[in-house]
Design an enzyme around this catalytic site. Structure first.
Site, PDB file in Angstrom:
ATOM      1  N   VAL A 235       0.846  -1.202   0.000  1.00 28.75           N
ATOM      2  CA  VAL A 235       0.000   0.000   0.000  1.00 28.75           C
ATOM      3  C   VAL A 235       0.886   1.259   0.000  1.00 28.75           C
ATOM      4  O   VAL A 235       0.649   2.214  -0.759  1.00 28.75           O
ATOM      5  CB  VAL A 235      -0.956  -0.014   1.213  1.00 28.75           C
ATOM      6  CG1 VAL A 235      -1.765   1.273   1.274  1.00 28.75           C
ATOM      7  CG2 VAL A 235      -1.882  -1.222   1.156  1.00 28.75           C
ATOM      8  N   CYS A 236       1.925   1.235   0.827  1.00 29.34           N
ATOM      9  CA  CYS A 236       2.832   2.393   0.899  1.00 29.34           C
ATOM     10  C   CYS A 236       3.486   2.645  -0.451  1.00 29.34           C
ATOM     11  O   CYS A 236       3.667   3.801  -0.866  1.00 29.34           O
ATOM     12  CB  CYS A 236       3.928   2.145   1.943  1.00 29.34           C
ATOM     13  SG  CYS A 236       3.289   1.866   3.590  1.00 29.34           S
ATOM     14  N   THR A 237       3.819   1.580  -1.162  1.00 29.24           N
ATOM     15  CA  THR A 237       4.448   1.735  -2.477  1.00 29.24           C
ATOM     16  C   THR A 237       3.518   2.510  -3.412  1.00 29.24           C
ATOM     17  O   THR A 237       3.940   3.423  -4.124  1.00 29.24           O
ATOM     18  CB  THR A 237       4.782   0.335  -3.061  1.00 29.24           C
ATOM     19  OG1 THR A 237       5.642  -0.332  -2.131  1.00 29.24           O
ATOM     20  CG2 THR A 237       5.459   0.433  -4.404  1.00 29.24           C
TER      21      THR A 237
ATOM     22  N   LEU B  92       3.272   6.314  -2.319  1.00 28.48           N
ATOM     23  CA  LEU B  92       4.425   7.168  -2.632  1.00 28.48           C
ATOM     24  C   LEU B  92       4.520   7.417  -4.134  1.00 28.48           C
ATOM     25  O   LEU B  92       4.875   8.518  -4.572  1.00 28.48           O
ATOM     26  CB  LEU B  92       5.717   6.556  -2.083  1.00 28.48           C
ATOM     27  CG  LEU B  92       5.825   6.472  -0.561  1.00 28.48           C
ATOM     28  CD1 LEU B  92       7.279   6.403  -0.128  1.00 28.48           C
ATOM     29  CD2 LEU B  92       5.177   7.632   0.151  1.00 28.48           C
TER      30      LEU B  92
END
Ligand code: BEZ
Length: 211
Positions: free
Chosen positions: A44-46, A49
């Site tokens: 999810v963070c990928t 960002l």
């Protein structure tokens, strides 16, 4: 320390993917979006960002600097950024803070122990050019944020700082706005000479002011 809207965003020094910064100096006269994510090399963070990198022209248009944070080490940030570019089609174009000692995370209360005592939650702080906190959001690790919503709030804050209006539910740039209740009708006549639509005495709708 509990941070509240209107408080000065705490200053700090930290290592980032773009070198060591002192936060307030780095912000300069810009608006800022400081956001934490739980952990590098997570899906999810990928996506978050990569999407934030794609929004850079939109942030620039609004004089906003974005900066991310996780409690991973700087060398991990560099390695992960290659994956972000490969999978999301956008290279990181804003700094990522490496906060392995959790100094910044603690300062901004980004670790919520009943959610996780090791990782930061998905916090967002919108900071104005006077370094005041104007918005805080907290999302769980499993839910990617809507960065278009962050831009929408910035549009609302920048508009309502300039004009005596507020923005209604689901408002978007260019749509009608509301005259703030503190403005009496006699003063509103001077501020909005083309008039307004009053659904109730306290619910006065005008086209979005220009500029
Ligand atoms: C993610 O970024 O994919 C993630 C991180 C922590 C927990 C769950 C998902």
């Amino acid at each position: 320390m509990t941070l509240r809207l209107g408080d000065i965003a705490p200053d700090f020094e930290a290592d980032t993917t773009e070198g060591r910064i002192r936060f307030h100096d780095w912000l300069g006269n810009s608006w800022g979006v400081l956001f934490s994510h739980p952990k590098n090399y997570t899906p999810v963070c990928t996506t978050e960002l990569g999407y934030t990198a794609k929004l850079k022209p939109e942030f620039d248009k609004r004089k906003v600097k974005a900066i991310g944070l996780s409690v991973d080490k700087l060398e991990d940030h560099h390695g992960w950024s290659k994956d972000i570019e490969e999978t999301q089609g956008a290279a990181l174009n804003f700094p990522l803070i490496a906060d392995p000692d959790k100094k910044v995370a603690d300062l901004y209360d980004m670790i919520h122990p009943n959610a996780s005592d090791t990782f930061t939650v998905r916090s967002v702080f919108i900071i104005d050019p006077n370094k005041k906190i104007r918005l805080q959001l907290t999302y769980p690790a499993s839910t990617g944020r809507n960065f278009d919503e962050i831009l929408r709030v910035i549009d609302s804050l920048q508009l309502t700082d300039q004009h005596k209006v507020a923005t209604p539910v689901n408002w978007k740039q260019g749509e009608d706005v509301i005259i703030v209740p503190a403005v009496k009708d006699e003063d509103a006549k001077k501020l909005f000479p083309n008039g307004w639509k009053a659904l109730k005495p306290y619910l006065r709708i005008v086209p979005q002011p220009k500029g």
